[in-house]
Design a protein around this motif. Structure first.
Motif, PDB file in Angstrom:
ATOM      1  N   GLY A  48      56.506  22.574   3.287  1.00 52.01           N
ATOM      2  CA  GLY A  48      57.104  22.439   4.609  1.00 52.01           C
ATOM      3  C   GLY A  48      57.436  20.996   4.948  1.00 52.01           C
ATOM      4  N   LEU A  49      56.534  20.085   4.583  1.00 58.17           N
ATOM      5  CA  LEU A  49      56.770  18.662   4.833  1.00 58.17           C
ATOM      6  C   LEU A  49      58.048  18.201   4.129  1.00 58.17           C
ATOM      7  CD1 LEU A  49      55.477  16.081   6.123  1.00 58.17           C
ATOM      8  CD2 LEU A  49      54.522  15.613   3.862  1.00 58.17           C
ATOM      9  N   ILE A  50      58.201  18.619   2.884  1.00 56.56           N
ATOM     10  CA  ILE A  50      59.394  18.261   2.106  1.00 56.56           C
ATOM     11  C   ILE A  50      60.649  18.859   2.741  1.00 56.56           C
ATOM     12  CG2 ILE A  50      60.565  18.633  -0.104  1.00 56.56           C
ATOM     13  CD1 ILE A  50      57.619  18.673  -1.300  1.00 56.56           C
ATOM     14  N   ALA A  51      60.562  20.130   3.130  1.00 52.43           N
ATOM     15  CA  ALA A  51      61.732  20.820   3.684  1.00 52.43           C
ATOM     16  C   ALA A  51      62.245  20.142   4.947  1.00 52.43           C
ATOM     17  CB  ALA A  51      61.388  22.286   3.971  1.00 52.43           C
ATOM     18  N   PHE A  52      61.343  19.835   5.874  1.00 51.94           N
ATOM     19  CA  PHE A  52      61.782  19.283   7.153  1.00 51.94           C
ATOM     20  C   PHE A  52      62.122  17.799   7.063  1.00 51.94           C
ATOM     21  CE2 PHE A  52      60.148  23.262   8.646  1.00 51.94           C
ATOM     22  CZ  PHE A  52      60.948  23.554   9.738  1.00 51.94           C
ATOM     23  N   ALA A  53      61.383  17.050   6.251  1.00 52.80           N
ATOM     24  CA  ALA A  53      61.686  15.621   6.109  1.00 52.80           C
ATOM     25  C   ALA A  53      63.061  15.411   5.497  1.00 52.80           C
ATOM     26  CB  ALA A  53      60.614  14.941   5.264  1.00 52.80           C
ATOM     27  N   THR A  54      63.417  16.227   4.505  1.00 45.15           N
ATOM     28  CA  THR A  54      64.684  16.013   3.808  1.00 45.15           C
ATOM     29  C   THR A  54      65.877  16.544   4.587  1.00 45.15           C
ATOM     30  OG1 THR A  54      64.296  18.061   2.537  1.00 45.15           O
ATOM     31  CG2 THR A  54      63.653  15.968   1.513  1.00 45.15           C
ATOM     32  N   GLU A  55      65.742  17.710   5.200  1.00 51.94           N
ATOM     33  CA  GLU A  55      66.913  18.289   5.865  1.00 51.94           C
ATOM     34  C   GLU A  55      67.253  17.551   7.163  1.00 51.94           C
ATOM     35  OE1 GLU A  55      70.085  21.129   5.677  1.00 51.94           O
ATOM     36  OE2 GLU A  55      68.657  20.279   4.258  1.00 51.94           O
ATOM     37  N   THR A  56      66.250  17.199   7.962  1.00 49.60           N
ATOM     38  CA  THR A  56      66.545  16.475   9.199  1.00 49.60           C
ATOM     39  C   THR A  56      67.078  15.072   8.906  1.00 49.60           C
ATOM     40  OG1 THR A  56      64.203  15.823   9.350  1.00 49.60           O
ATOM     41  CG2 THR A  56      64.897  17.740  10.617  1.00 49.60           C
ATOM     42  N   SER A  57      66.553  14.423   7.868  1.00 48.43           N
ATOM     43  CA  SER A  57      67.066  13.097   7.526  1.00 48.43           C
ATOM     44  C   SER A  57      68.466  13.194   6.922  1.00 48.43           C
ATOM     45  CB  SER A  57      66.121  12.384   6.555  1.00 48.43           C
ATOM     46  OG  SER A  57      65.965  13.109   5.351  1.00 48.43           O
ATOM     47  N   LEU A  58      68.776  14.298   6.250  1.00 47.04           N
ATOM     48  CA  LEU A  58      70.127  14.490   5.722  1.00 47.04           C
ATOM     49  C   LEU A  58      71.134  14.599   6.871  1.00 47.04           C
ATOM     50  CD1 LEU A  58      71.913  14.900   3.186  1.00 47.04           C
ATOM     51  CD2 LEU A  58      71.567  17.365   3.484  1.00 47.04           C
ATOM     52  N   VAL A  59      70.750  15.300   7.930  1.00 47.03           N
ATOM     53  CA  VAL A  59      71.618  15.393   9.109  1.00 47.03           C
ATOM     54  C   VAL A  59      71.873  14.004   9.685  1.00 47.03           C
ATOM     55  CG1 VAL A  59      71.762  16.233  11.492  1.00 47.03           C
ATOM     56  CG2 VAL A  59      70.974  17.759   9.677  1.00 47.03           C
ATOM     57  N   PHE A  60      70.837  13.176   9.724  1.00 42.89           N
ATOM     58  CA  PHE A  60      70.993  11.800  10.204  1.00 42.89           C
ATOM     59  C   PHE A  60      71.978  11.025   9.317  1.00 42.89           C
ATOM     60  CE2 PHE A  60      69.554   7.391   9.433  1.00 42.89           C
ATOM     61  CZ  PHE A  60      69.817   6.846  10.685  1.00 42.89           C
ATOM     62  N   LEU A  61      71.812  11.141   8.004  1.00 44.52           N
ATOM     63  CA  LEU A  61      72.695  10.423   7.076  1.00 44.52           C
ATOM     64  C   LEU A  61      74.139  10.889   7.200  1.00 44.52           C
ATOM     65  CD1 LEU A  61      70.395  10.474   3.907  1.00 44.52           C
ATOM     66  CD2 LEU A  61      70.913   8.480   5.346  1.00 44.52           C
ATOM     67  N   LEU A  62      74.323  12.201   7.334  1.00 45.88           N
ATOM     68  CA  LEU A  62      75.685  12.731   7.434  1.00 45.88           C
ATOM     69  C   LEU A  62      76.304  12.415   8.788  1.00 45.88           C
ATOM     70  CD1 LEU A  62      75.312  16.140   5.551  1.00 45.88           C
ATOM     71  CD2 LEU A  62      76.183  13.948   4.702  1.00 45.88           C
ATOM     72  N   THR A  63      75.474  12.230   9.816  1.00 47.41           N
ATOM     73  CA  THR A  63      75.993  11.775  11.106  1.00 47.41           C
ATOM     74  C   THR A  63      76.571  10.373  10.962  1.00 47.41           C
ATOM     75  OG1 THR A  63      74.390  13.110  12.337  1.00 47.41           O
ATOM     76  CG2 THR A  63      75.391  11.257  13.505  1.00 47.41           C
ATOM     77  N   LEU A  64      75.858   9.498  10.247  1.00 47.52           N
ATOM     78  CA  LEU A  64      76.389   8.159   9.961  1.00 47.52           C
ATOM     79  C   LEU A  64      77.713   8.254   9.215  1.00 47.52           C
ATOM     80  CD1 LEU A  64      73.264   6.096   8.798  1.00 47.52           C
ATOM     81  CD2 LEU A  64      74.447   5.978  11.003  1.00 47.52           C
ATOM     82  N   TYR A  65      77.766   9.126   8.226  1.00 50.16           N
ATOM     83  CA  TYR A  65      78.978   9.275   7.421  1.00 50.16           C
ATOM     84  C   TYR A  65      80.160   9.735   8.280  1.00 50.16           C
ATOM     85  CZ  TYR A  65      82.307  11.282   4.118  1.00 50.16           C
ATOM     86  OH  TYR A  65      83.459  11.601   3.439  1.00 50.16           O
ATOM     87  N   LEU A  66      79.930  10.785   9.065  1.00 52.49           N
ATOM     88  CA  LEU A  66      81.021  11.349   9.855  1.00 52.49           C
ATOM     89  C   LEU A  66      81.526  10.373  10.912  1.00 52.49           C
ATOM     90  CD1 LEU A  66      79.663  14.993  10.297  1.00 52.49           C
ATOM     91  CD2 LEU A  66      81.701  14.319   9.018  1.00 52.49           C
ATOM     92  N   GLN A  67      80.608   9.641  11.569  1.00 52.95           N
ATOM     93  CA  GLN A  67      81.020   8.770  12.664  1.00 52.95           C
ATOM     94  C   GLN A  67      81.442   7.377  12.193  1.00 52.95           C
ATOM     95  OE1 GLN A  67      78.328   8.778  15.987  1.00 52.95           O
ATOM     96  NE2 GLN A  67      78.273  11.003  16.138  1.00 52.95           N
ATOM     97  N   GLU A  68      80.695   6.812  11.238  1.00 52.43           N
ATOM     98  CA  GLU A  68      80.964   5.430  10.825  1.00 52.43           C
ATOM     99  C   GLU A  68      81.976   5.322   9.686  1.00 52.43           C
ATOM    100  OE1 GLU A  68      79.778   2.987  12.580  1.00 52.43           O
ATOM    101  OE2 GLU A  68      78.593   4.340  13.827  1.00 52.43           O
ATOM    102  N   VAL A  69      82.092   6.367   8.875  1.00 48.38           N
ATOM    103  CA  VAL A  69      83.033   6.322   7.744  1.00 48.38           C
ATOM    104  C   VAL A  69      84.319   7.085   8.068  1.00 48.38           C
ATOM    105  CG1 VAL A  69      83.370   6.883   5.302  1.00 48.38           C
ATOM    106  CG2 VAL A  69      81.140   6.072   6.091  1.00 48.38           C
ATOM    107  N   LEU A  70      84.177   8.317   8.573  1.00 48.26           N
ATOM    108  CA  LEU A  70      85.359   9.118   8.876  1.00 48.26           C
ATOM    109  C   LEU A  70      85.857   8.935  10.309  1.00 48.26           C
ATOM    110  CD1 LEU A  70      84.664  12.520   7.040  1.00 48.26           C
ATOM    111  CD2 LEU A  70      85.740  10.429   6.173  1.00 48.26           C
TER     112      LEU A  70
END
Length: 476
Positions: A269-291
């Motif tokens: 569970g720790l792995i599942a939530f740490a990785t997926e929520t942080s992925l959303v954060f990373l992709l938010t950076l990508y969508l707003q700062e790159v695209l």
């Protein structure tokens, strides 16, 4: 399911969904909130952090309180507090009042989530019905995180950021009105008082650790406050272990932590939530700062991820019933890792959005299989009297994962990006962190599957034992 079970399930799932929405509903609205109430840019993160710290730090304590003094009572009280604190946040006119409301919302979440999950697991006998209920719960919890981002953008754009708070009030009021007649709760006969030394050390340790990680994510690991908080948290958590060994009525009985399913289920569970929520954060950076996407467009893009989690949640219970919890955790982790690693190919043109949408959908399915496998594994084979503790541990794992993942992945991205702010520099940092993210999922799910496989063989449904379903009195 009986008609009553369906009503109970609807009430509990609706409440858990609302709690999940609260985790993310203000994220895209933070600039508007800051402008409306006069938050400085540096202090804006505390709107989210105040909620997360209270929720992560106090969940285990409230999970045990639910076991000792009544889950139904704690659930109703928590929902009432959530409604009142949401109204306070919506009416706030100063930063201090808003942050107070967010802390109270976090405390309410720490009470409602483990109590609601314990009521859910005790309403359904261990087996296919419980697997299905936990699968739906996991799907709605993950969908809630995504829905929060979409809903926050819509409410802020169409009405005001205050409605991100006000929307909770009627839902909480309905839950408080319906719960007394729908929910039934075992009466627990307590022979011991609450383990206060254990409660103080574990709550203080989790709060300090979460605070340190959050500070490190924003200020870097050279921040002395972040380092001191992490060290203090580690010391308190080690002290907690020694306190529990000597306590007559420990907050977390040692026998629980010796269960392979509890330990490694929560690791998944720790792995599942740490990785997926942080992925959303990373992709938010990508969508707003790159695209160059707006906050609202970013939130809508994550709707595809939400759809994937709903599909994964509906498949999760069936997968556990057919293949077992261990295989479901492994399969979900491999699917999530494969989908995530494909995002390393993202570029600076808008056409890459299609890859992002496809990968987040498939990754959402895999992540939810991992989440359902974790939840079923971590709560199986325990008596009803300990379900509040088990679900408290599981909920704490989720929230610590949410707090932990973003600072770690943010640090990885920042190390690669350096001082650059151009789209190419941001993309370089994001893809480096995405690669680390996928490797963590893959390695973690393989390790958990290996560790679970070393124990006694689970039966076909993925359970290592059967919990008694006590309708009357339970003795603690």
């Amino acid at each position: 399911m009986t008609r009553r079970q369906k009503l109970v399930l609807s009430l509990l799932l609706g409440s858990q969904f609302m709690v999940a929405v609260d985790f993310s509903v203000l994220n895209v609205a933070l600039p508007a909130v800051g402008e409306g109430l006069g938050f400085s840019l540096a202090n804006l993160q505390w709107i989210a952090t105040a909620f997360a710290l209270a929720a992560a730090g106090c969940t285990l304590l409230f999970g045990r309180i639910a076991d000792l003094y009544g889950r139904k009572r704690l659930f109703i009280g928590g929902m009432a507090l959530l409604g009142l604190s949401s109204a306070l946040g919506g009416l706030a006119t100063t930063p201090e009042v808003l942050l107070t409301a967010r802390v109270l919302q976090g405390l309410a979440t720490a009470a409602v989530t483990p109590a609601g999950l314990a009521l859910l697991t005790t309403a359904f006998r261990e087996g296919p019905l419980r697997d299905r209920a936990l699968g739906l719960n996991g799907a709605l919890m993950s969908a809630g995180f995504t829905t929060g981002a979409v809903l926050g953008g819509l409410l802020t754009g169409l009405l005001s950021w205050r409605w991100a708070f006000f929307v909770n009030v009627p839902v909480a009021a309905a839950a408080v009105a319906l719960a007394p007649s729908l929910l039934s709760d075992s009466r627990l006969v307590c022979r011991h008082r609450l383990d206060l030394p254990g409660a103080v050390t574990v709550t203080g340790g989790l709060l300090a650790l979460a605070l340190g990680l959050t500070r490190a994510g924003g200020s870097g690991w050279s921040d002395p406050v972040a380092l001191m908080a992490v060290v203090a948290g580690a010391v308190l958590l080690v002290a907690f272990r020694f306190v529990e060994r000597r306590s007559a009525a420990p907050l977390v009985p040692v026998r629980i932590m010796r269960r392979r399913t509890v330990v490694w289920g929560n690791a998944a569970g720790l792995i599942a939530f740490a990785t997926e929520t942080s992925l959303v954060f990373l992709l938010t950076l990508y969508l707003q700062e790159v695209l160059g996407f707006s906050a609202l467009s970013t939130g809508l893009a994550f709707g595809v991820l939400g759809a994937g989690t709903v599909v994964g949640g509906t498949l999760g219970g069936r997968a556990v019933g057919r293949f077992g919890g261990r295989a479901t955790i492994l399969g979900g982790g491999v699917v999530q890792a494969a989908a995530t690693v494909s995002l390393v190919a993202l570029g600076t043109s808008g056409g890459w959005l299609y890859l992002l949408l496809a990968a987040t959908f498939v990754g959402g399915v895999g992540n939810m299989l991992l989440v359902v496998g974790f939840m079923v594994t971590a709560t199986s084979g325990l008596p009803d009297a300990e379900q509040g503790l088990a679900t408290g541990l599981a909920t704490m794992t989720q929230q610590v994962g949410i707090v932990l993942g973003i600072p770690v992945m943010s640090a990885v991205a920042a190390a690669r990006t350096g001082t650059g702010t151009a789209p190419d520099a941001v993309l370089s940092g994001v893809t480096a962190a995405v690669l680390v993210n996928s490797l963590v999922v893959l390695a973690g799910s393989l390790l958990v599957a290996y560790a679970l496989g070393r124990g006694a063989p689970a039966n076909r449904s993925g359970h290592s034992g059967h919990s008694g379903h006590h309708a009357g009195h339970s003795v603690v």
